[in-house]
Design an enzyme around this catalytic site. Structure first.
Site, PDB file in Angstrom:
ATOM      1  CE  LYS A  10      34.599   6.126  33.932  1.00 37.82           C
ATOM      2  NZ  LYS A  10      34.856   7.112  34.910  1.00 37.82           N
ATOM      3  NE  ARG A  86      30.541   5.559  38.017  1.00 37.74           N
ATOM      4  CZ  ARG A  86      30.186   5.907  36.965  1.00 37.74           C
ATOM      5  NH1 ARG A  86      29.798   5.400  35.930  1.00 37.74           N
ATOM      6  NH2 ARG A  86      30.468   7.269  36.944  1.00 37.74           N
ATOM      7  NE  ARG A 123      33.817  16.031  33.479  1.00 35.62           N
ATOM      8  CZ  ARG A 123      33.695  15.078  33.533  1.00 35.62           C
ATOM      9  NH1 ARG A 123      34.351  13.898  32.910  1.00 35.62           N
ATOM     10  NH2 ARG A 123      33.148  14.449  34.924  1.00 35.62           N
ATOM     11  NE  ARG A 155      28.975  14.805  34.024  1.00 34.17           N
ATOM     12  CZ  ARG A 155      29.708  13.426  34.079  1.00 34.17           C
ATOM     13  NH1 ARG A 155      30.280  13.138  33.012  1.00 34.17           N
ATOM     14  NH2 ARG A 155      29.453  12.733  35.085  1.00 34.17           N
ATOM     15  NE  ARG A 166      30.748  12.279  39.573  1.00 37.61           N
ATOM     16  CZ  ARG A 166      31.113  13.312  38.855  1.00 37.61           C
ATOM     17  NH1 ARG A 166      30.804  14.507  39.502  1.00 37.61           N
ATOM     18  NH2 ARG A 166      31.614  13.024  37.706  1.00 37.61           N
TER      19      ARG A 166
HETATM   20  P1  AMP Z   1      29.599   9.187  34.508  1.00 37.72           P
HETATM   21  O1  AMP Z   1      29.142  10.132  33.236  1.00 37.72           O
HETATM   22  O2  AMP Z   1      30.062   7.789  34.069  1.00 37.72           O
HETATM   23  O3  AMP Z   1      30.479  10.112  35.179  1.00 37.72           O
HETATM   24  O4  AMP Z   1      28.313   9.094  35.225  1.00 37.72           O
HETATM   25  C1  AMP Z   1      27.320  10.134  35.811  1.00 37.72           C
HETATM   26  C2  AMP Z   1      26.502   9.560  37.032  1.00 37.72           C
HETATM   27  O5  AMP Z   1      25.820   8.713  36.422  1.00 37.72           O
HETATM   28  C3  AMP Z   1      27.423   8.910  37.977  1.00 37.72           C
HETATM   29  O6  AMP Z   1      27.876   9.868  39.046  1.00 37.72           O
HETATM   30  C4  AMP Z   1      26.172   8.231  38.795  1.00 37.72           C
HETATM   31  O7  AMP Z   1      25.254   8.825  39.172  1.00 37.72           O
HETATM   32  C5  AMP Z   1      25.341   7.704  37.391  1.00 37.72           C
HETATM   33  N1  AMP Z   1      25.990   6.620  36.862  1.00 37.72           N
HETATM   34  C6  AMP Z   1      26.684   6.220  35.661  1.00 37.72           C
HETATM   35  N2  AMP Z   1      26.731   4.913  35.403  1.00 37.72           N
HETATM   36  C7  AMP Z   1      26.194   4.180  36.526  1.00 37.72           C
HETATM   37  C8  AMP Z   1      26.394   2.843  37.050  1.00 37.72           C
HETATM   38  N3  AMP Z   1      26.758   1.945  36.255  1.00 37.72           N
HETATM   39  N4  AMP Z   1      25.674   2.734  38.258  1.00 37.72           N
HETATM   40  C9  AMP Z   1      24.970   3.769  39.055  1.00 37.72           C
HETATM   41  N5  AMP Z   1      25.041   4.853  38.675  1.00 37.72           N
HETATM   42  C10 AMP Z   1      25.677   5.289  37.477  1.00 37.72           C
END
Ligand code: AMP
Length: 218
Positions: A10, A86, A123, A155, A166
């Site tokens: 994404k 989400r 990653r 990360r 996740r």
């Molecule tokens: P990502 O970079 O999109 O994989 O997001 C990393 C982490 O940020 C996720 O595992 C959540 O802990 C938090 N996060 C990102 N977007 C959201 C969202 N829309 N709602 C809740 N937590 C989020």
């Protein structure tokens, strides 16, 4: 909007789409990571959830998204959303926030779980600009970002436990969001398991095929 499991691509694809179409890239994960790195109260609170692989509570994330969407001319000019919504609450709230400027397209980037697990295990991400690398595809110089010279690292939430959490949350919370956009009639699927370049080509074909030059929108 791009939907898909962690590691589906994404972030990489959203950033390329934003560049290609000259629109904004809104990534809640990037925003929360930046806030955590800057040590803001919101960032520090969010980090305690992120590191475990949990979702950050809606009350924290909703405010971030409102602020991001209403900054500059984003609603009028266009944006690609990555990592939001989400869960169903966020999808419904986004609908209310956007009102007449409804979303044009929600793309489910479909990737088998074994592929995302391999991608996430290897990653590595630039801590400054967010560019994504992999152990199989490192930057040219000693984990220094090719784009901005930042340090490229794993990360904090790409640990085995957080990854499993996740993926579970994706099944429970985010799959209903896909259903939500299917019902709204704006869902499309793209195979995200192919090479980055090929996935990007498919995404651009999809967006262009829906673009209406008379209205200037999809
Ligand atoms: P990502 O970079 O999109 O994989 O997001 C990393 C982490 O940020 C996720 O595992 C959540 O802990 C938090 N996060 C990102 N977007 C959201 C969202 N829309 N709602 C809740 N937590 C989020």
């Amino acid at each position: 909007m791009l939907l898909g499991k962690q590691g589906a691509g994404k972030g990489t694809q959203a950033s390329r789409l934003a560049e290609h179409y000259g629109i904004h890239h809104l990534a809640t994960g990037d925003f929360l990571r930046d806030a955590a790195a800057a040590g803001t109260p919101l960032g520090l609170e969010a980090k305690s959830y992120m590191d475990k692989g949990s979702l950050v509570p809606d009350e924290l994330v909703d405010g971030v998204v409102d602020e991001q969407l209403h900054a500059d001319d984003r609603l009028a000019h266009g944006f690609v959303l990555d990592g939001y919504p989400r869960n169903r609450h966020q999808a419904e709230r986004l609908d209310e926030t956007l009102g007449a400027e409804r979303l044009d397209l929600a793309v489910d980037l479909d990737v088998p779980t074994e592929v995302v697990l391999h991608r996430i295990a290897g990653r590595r991400v630039c801590t400054q600009c967010g560019a994504v690398y992999h152990l199989d595809n490192p930057p040219e110089k000693d984990w220094t970002c090719d784009v901005c010279g930042g340090s490229v690292e794993q990360r904090d939430d790409d640990t085995a436990d957080a990854v499993m959490r996740r993926l579970e949350l994706y099944e429970m919370e985010t799959l209903p969001v896909i259903q939500f956009y299917r019902r709204a009639g704006i869902l499309a699927h793209v195979d995200g398991g192919a090479e980055t370049e090929e996935v990007f080509k498919h995404l651009v074909e999809l967006v262009d095929s829906r673009f209406d030059p008379r209205t200037g929108s999809l």
